[in-house]
Each structure stands twice: as structure tokens, then as C-alpha cells.
Design a protein around this motif. Structure first.
Motif, PDB file in Angstrom:
ATOM      1  N   LYS A  19       4.990 -52.811  64.333  1.00 21.03           N
ATOM      2  CA  LYS A  19       4.390 -53.791  65.240  1.00 21.03           C
ATOM      3  C   LYS A  19       5.057 -53.733  66.609  1.00 21.03           C
ATOM      4  CE  LYS A  19       3.455 -58.728  65.784  1.00 21.03           C
ATOM      5  NZ  LYS A  19       3.604 -60.088  65.186  1.00 21.03           N
ATOM      6  N   ALA A  20       6.393 -53.676  66.616  1.00 19.23           N
ATOM      7  CA  ALA A  20       7.125 -53.636  67.875  1.00 19.23           C
ATOM      8  C   ALA A  20       6.795 -52.372  68.653  1.00 19.23           C
ATOM      9  CB  ALA A  20       8.627 -53.706  67.608  1.00 19.23           C
ATOM     10  N   MET A  21       6.717 -51.229  67.956  1.00 18.76           N
ATOM     11  CA  MET A  21       6.432 -49.977  68.641  1.00 18.76           C
ATOM     12  C   MET A  21       5.006 -49.941  69.175  1.00 18.76           C
ATOM     13  SD  MET A  21       7.919 -47.409  69.821  1.00 18.76           S
ATOM     14  CE  MET A  21       9.495 -47.500  68.969  1.00 18.76           C
ATOM     15  N   ARG A  22       4.077 -50.579  68.487  1.00 20.04           N
ATOM     16  CA  ARG A  22       2.711 -50.665  69.010  1.00 20.04           C
ATOM     17  C   ARG A  22       2.693 -51.416  70.334  1.00 20.04           C
ATOM     18  NH1 ARG A  22       1.079 -51.555  63.535  1.00 20.04           N
ATOM     19  NH2 ARG A  22       1.056 -53.816  63.904  1.00 20.04           N
ATOM     20  N   GLU A  23       3.474 -52.494  70.417  1.00 13.61           N
ATOM     21  CA  GLU A  23       3.537 -53.275  71.650  1.00 13.61           C
ATOM     22  C   GLU A  23       4.193 -52.474  72.769  1.00 13.61           C
ATOM     23  OE1 GLU A  23       5.566 -57.436  73.201  1.00 13.61           O
ATOM     24  OE2 GLU A  23       5.013 -57.232  71.082  1.00 13.61           O
ATOM     25  N   ILE A  24       5.286 -51.780  72.430  1.00 10.33           N
ATOM     26  CA  ILE A  24       5.976 -50.945  73.407  1.00 10.33           C
ATOM     27  C   ILE A  24       5.046 -49.847  73.904  1.00 10.33           C
ATOM     28  CG2 ILE A  24       7.802 -49.195  73.655  1.00 10.33           C
ATOM     29  CD1 ILE A  24       9.493 -50.976  71.724  1.00 10.33           C
ATOM     30  N   ARG A  25       4.372 -49.198  72.972  1.00  4.71           N
ATOM     31  CA  ARG A  25       3.464 -48.104  73.339  1.00  4.71           C
ATOM     32  C   ARG A  25       2.329 -48.599  74.239  1.00  4.71           C
ATOM     33  NH1 ARG A  25       1.353 -43.348  69.328  1.00  4.71           N
ATOM     34  NH2 ARG A  25       0.271 -42.116  70.928  1.00  4.71           N
ATOM     35  N   SER A  26       1.774 -49.750  73.910  1.00  2.00           N
ATOM     36  CA  SER A  26       0.680 -50.297  74.694  1.00  2.00           C
ATOM     37  C   SER A  26       1.100 -50.517  76.144  1.00  2.00           C
ATOM     38  CB  SER A  26       0.201 -51.617  74.093  1.00  2.00           C
ATOM     39  OG  SER A  26      -0.788 -52.216  74.896  1.00  2.00           O
ATOM     40  N   ASN A  27       2.277 -51.082  76.346  1.00  2.00           N
ATOM     41  CA  ASN A  27       2.756 -51.330  77.703  1.00  2.00           C
ATOM     42  C   ASN A  27       3.040 -50.040  78.454  1.00  2.00           C
ATOM     43  OD1 ASN A  27       2.949 -54.219  78.409  1.00  2.00           O
ATOM     44  ND2 ASN A  27       4.226 -54.359  76.587  1.00  2.00           N
ATOM     45  N   LEU A  28       3.735 -49.101  77.813  1.00  2.00           N
ATOM     46  CA  LEU A  28       4.095 -47.868  78.499  1.00  2.00           C
ATOM     47  C   LEU A  28       2.872 -47.001  78.792  1.00  2.00           C
ATOM     48  CD1 LEU A  28       7.460 -46.808  76.799  1.00  2.00           C
ATOM     49  CD2 LEU A  28       7.091 -47.851  79.054  1.00  2.00           C
ATOM     50  N   GLU A  29       1.922 -46.974  77.868  1.00  2.00           N
ATOM     51  CA  GLU A  29       0.736 -46.149  78.107  1.00  2.00           C
ATOM     52  C   GLU A  29      -0.093 -46.685  79.272  1.00  2.00           C
ATOM     53  OE1 GLU A  29      -1.252 -45.738  74.333  1.00  2.00           O
ATOM     54  OE2 GLU A  29      -0.142 -43.900  73.889  1.00  2.00           O
ATOM     55  N   LYS A  30      -0.034 -47.979  79.512  1.00  2.00           N
ATOM     56  CA  LYS A  30      -0.755 -48.549  80.653  1.00  2.00           C
ATOM     57  C   LYS A  30      -0.126 -48.123  81.980  1.00  2.00           C
ATOM     58  CE  LYS A  30      -2.500 -52.519  78.084  1.00  2.00           C
ATOM     59  NZ  LYS A  30      -2.329 -53.960  77.756  1.00  2.00           N
ATOM     60  N   ALA A  31       1.150 -47.744  81.939  1.00  2.00           N
ATOM     61  CA  ALA A  31       1.838 -47.288  83.148  1.00  2.00           C
ATOM     62  C   ALA A  31       1.822 -45.767  83.272  1.00  2.00           C
ATOM     63  CB  ALA A  31       3.285 -47.779  83.143  1.00  2.00           C
ATOM     64  N   THR A  32       1.358 -45.067  82.224  1.00  2.00           N
ATOM     65  CA  THR A  32       1.479 -43.615  82.161  1.00  2.00           C
ATOM     66  C   THR A  32       0.242 -42.909  82.697  1.00  2.00           C
ATOM     67  OG1 THR A  32       2.938 -43.767  80.234  1.00  2.00           O
ATOM     68  CG2 THR A  32       1.858 -41.651  80.613  1.00  2.00           C
ATOM     69  N   ARG A  33       0.467 -41.879  83.537  1.00  2.00           N
ATOM     70  CA  ARG A  33      -0.629 -41.087  84.075  1.00  2.00           C
ATOM     71  C   ARG A  33      -0.742 -39.723  83.386  1.00  2.00           C
ATOM     72  NH1 ARG A  33      -2.459 -42.597  89.225  1.00  2.00           N
ATOM     73  NH2 ARG A  33      -3.867 -40.810  89.069  1.00  2.00           N
ATOM     74  N   PHE A  34       0.391 -39.125  83.036  1.00  2.00           N
ATOM     75  CA  PHE A  34       0.384 -37.850  82.300  1.00  2.00           C
ATOM     76  C   PHE A  34       1.365 -37.966  81.142  1.00  2.00           C
ATOM     77  CE2 PHE A  34      -1.143 -36.349  86.418  1.00  2.00           C
ATOM     78  CZ  PHE A  34      -2.137 -35.453  86.049  1.00  2.00           C
ATOM     79  N   SER A  35       0.939 -37.515  79.962  1.00  2.00           N
ATOM     80  CA  SER A  35       1.803 -37.457  78.788  1.00  2.00           C
ATOM     81  C   SER A  35       1.398 -36.228  77.987  1.00  2.00           C
ATOM     82  CB  SER A  35       1.664 -38.720  77.940  1.00  2.00           C
ATOM     83  OG  SER A  35       2.526 -38.665  76.811  1.00  2.00           O
ATOM     84  N   LEU A  36       2.129 -35.138  78.189  1.00  4.50           N
ATOM     85  CA  LEU A  36       1.759 -33.841  77.601  1.00  4.50           C
ATOM     86  C   LEU A  36       2.999 -33.137  77.062  1.00  4.50           C
ATOM     87  CD1 LEU A  36      -0.522 -32.651  80.529  1.00  4.50           C
ATOM     88  CD2 LEU A  36      -1.334 -33.365  78.281  1.00  4.50           C
ATOM     89  N   VAL A  37       2.793 -32.402  75.972  1.00  4.50           N
ATOM     90  CA  VAL A  37       3.850 -31.584  75.380  1.00  4.50           C
ATOM     91  C   VAL A  37       3.372 -30.139  75.355  1.00  4.50           C
ATOM     92  CG1 VAL A  37       5.263 -31.140  73.333  1.00  4.50           C
ATOM     93  CG2 VAL A  37       4.746 -33.499  73.997  1.00  4.50           C
ATOM     94  N   TRP A  38       4.083 -29.254  76.044  1.00  3.59           N
ATOM     95  CA  TRP A  38       3.743 -27.842  76.020  1.00  3.59           C
ATOM     96  C   TRP A  38       3.912 -27.296  74.600  1.00  3.59           C
ATOM     97  CZ3 TRP A  38       5.826 -23.341  74.385  1.00  3.59           C
ATOM     98  CH2 TRP A  38       5.243 -22.167  74.850  1.00  3.59           C
ATOM     99  N   PRO A  39       2.951 -26.487  74.104  1.00  4.27           N
ATOM    100  CA  PRO A  39       1.941 -25.699  74.824  1.00  4.27           C
ATOM    101  C   PRO A  39       0.630 -26.424  75.124  1.00  4.27           C
ATOM    102  CG  PRO A  39       1.934 -25.048  72.536  1.00  4.27           C
ATOM    103  CD  PRO A  39       3.056 -26.029  72.691  1.00  4.27           C
ATOM    104  N   ASP A  40       0.457 -27.680  74.696  1.00  3.04           N
ATOM    105  CA  ASP A  40      -0.738 -28.421  75.097  1.00  3.04           C
ATOM    106  C   ASP A  40      -0.617 -28.758  76.574  1.00  3.04           C
ATOM    107  OD1 ASP A  40      -1.717 -28.360  72.528  1.00  3.04           O
ATOM    108  OD2 ASP A  40      -0.702 -30.225  71.970  1.00  3.04           O
ATOM    109  N   GLN A  41      -1.673 -28.522  77.319  1.00  3.26           N
ATOM    110  CA  GLN A  41      -1.623 -28.771  78.760  1.00  3.26           C
ATOM    111  C   GLN A  41      -2.834 -29.598  79.191  1.00  3.26           C
ATOM    112  OE1 GLN A  41       0.886 -28.165  80.539  1.00  3.26           O
ATOM    113  NE2 GLN A  41       1.979 -26.393  79.755  1.00  3.26           N
TER     114      GLN A  41
END
Length: 232
Positions: free
Chosen positions: A210-232
């Protein structure tokens, strides 16, 4: 722009927090207030204590002895403060196993992660048409001289194997400093650690999920790019 990086078991990852003067002041004030609240429940806790993602989350170092519920609350509040400040976050990772498996002589993961995160920052600027120049601040790192040299070249032109566009709006050099004296570096570290956590770890306890869902929700709203190579 504030950089933070770390190496996990399978990833070398780096995050960048893009802030202007208004966002920076709001974030510093919020993080100071968050740490100050810990003193109410932990006698003797220093309100100037550094917010280091790993130490806060696992109650290590200066955060040893802080109750689990309180460290989780600090993580949640920090993620919320980042979102509310208006800061923009970029996360880039390198899959080390795939990097080593795909190339006989792979480029260093830390160089690739730095290049990718800087390129993503430039793409944010290009997409937003801000015409703003960006100064880069980073936590002290053993590769600082190498990073500065490579950064100079990437500003002028795309670098084979590293970037595909020039980092034309990133100015001067990369400035390295101690994170324990900078709430902004600490904010970047918290966002980077927590993003890596929710991307790579499945929480087992219902309360942790539950806590991580809340953390993720907030951070993803601030995030513009989130990628791990080799995915581009």
C-alpha cells in the motif's frame, strides 16, 4: 538539475531532478519540515540528518533506531513533496546482465546511465520548448573527472554509443558536491532509490504494498522519462 546514482544487483541506475528556483525553495522547505517531524518521535534525532534513500527505507546509518512506520512515512512524504514542488524527475537504468551479455567489451554502465539521463533531460527541454539553460549538480562520485570530460563533448554533439542528440541546453560543467549538505541532492537520491525499488522489487507485506503504491503514484506524476536499457 540534480543527479543521483547507485548500483543494484542487476541495474546501474541514475535519476535527475529538474528544478527551477521556485521548485527548489519549495522542496528544501518541505524536506526540512519532514525530517524535523522525526524528532517528535525519536528523542535526540538531528533535524539536519541526511535523507538518503537506502538508509531511510532500511533504517540504516543515521536512521538506525527510527521505527519502520516512521521511515515509511518519511518516504511517502518525500515522494509527495517532490510531486507538489513541481519538480520534474527522469529515471534511466542500465541492465548490467544484458549489457555484459550483448557486448564482448561493453561500455561502462555508469557512463551509459549518465549519458542516457542527460539526454532525457535535454529531450524534456526540447519537448517543452523552454529555451532555458540547465546547470548540472551531482553527488560526489569517483568518476567525476571522467564525467566532466565526457559532458563537455556531449554538449557539442551526439556521442557515438552514448547519446543521439547534442546536450545543447546543459551549460558549463557538472558540479559535484556532498549530498549531506544539500536537500536537493537528497531529494534526487530519494526519488531515484524509490523508483528503482518499485520497478524491481515486489513488496510482500500488505502494508508495504500500500505504501509503495502511494509512493509510486506521487513519483510517477513527477516523472517524464523512466526507461531501462535496452528498452528505449
Amino acid at each position: 538539475m540534480i543527479l543521483a546514482s547507485a548500483r543494484g544487483g542487476k541495474l546501474y541506475y541514475m535519476g535527475a531532478l529538474m528544478v527551477g528556483a521556485v521548485e527548489a525553495r519549495a522542496l528544501e522547505k518541505s524536506l526540512d519540515a519532514i525530517v524535523a517531524t522525526v524528532t517528535q518521535d525519536v528523542p535526540g534525532f538531528d533535524p539536519a540528518t541526511e535523507l538518503h534513500g537506502y538508509e531511510v527505507f532500511h533504517q540504516k546509518g543515521a536512521w538506525e533506531g527510527v521505527p519502520v512506520w516512521l521511515s515509511v512515512s518519511v518516504c511517502k512524504q518525500a515522494a509527495e513533496a517532490i510531486r507538489e514542488s513541481g519538480a520534474v524527475f527522469v529515471f534511466r537504468g542500465i541492465d548490467i546482465e544484458k549489457l555484459n551479455g550483448n557486448y564482448a567489451a561493453p561500455l561502462p554502465a555508469h557512463r551509459l546511465a549518465l549519458s542516457h539521463v542527460l539526454e532525457s533531460v535535454q529531450r524534456v527541454l526540447n519537448l517543452d520548448h523552454t529555451n532555458e539553460s540547465v546547470l548540472v549538480l551531482a553527488d560526489e562520485h569517483h568518476a567525476a573527472p571522467d564525467s566532466r570530460t565526457r559532458f563537455r563533448g556531449m554538449r557539442a554533439a551526439a556521442q557515438w554509443g552514448y547519446t543521439t542528440i547534442p546536450l545543447s541546453d546543459l551549460i558549463d560543467t557538472i558540479y559535484f558536491g556532498p549530498s549531506n549538505h544539500s536537500r536537493l541532492l537528497q531529494a534526487a537520491d530519494m526519488a531515484t532509490f524509490l523508483t528503482n525499488r518499485f520497478l524491481t522489487i515486489t513488496e510482500g507485506h500488505p502494508a508495504a504494498k500500500k505504501a509503495m503504491r502511494e509512493i509510486r503514484s506521487n513519483l510517477e506524476k513527477a516523472t517524464r522519462f523512466s526507461l531501462v536499457w535496452p528498452d528505449q
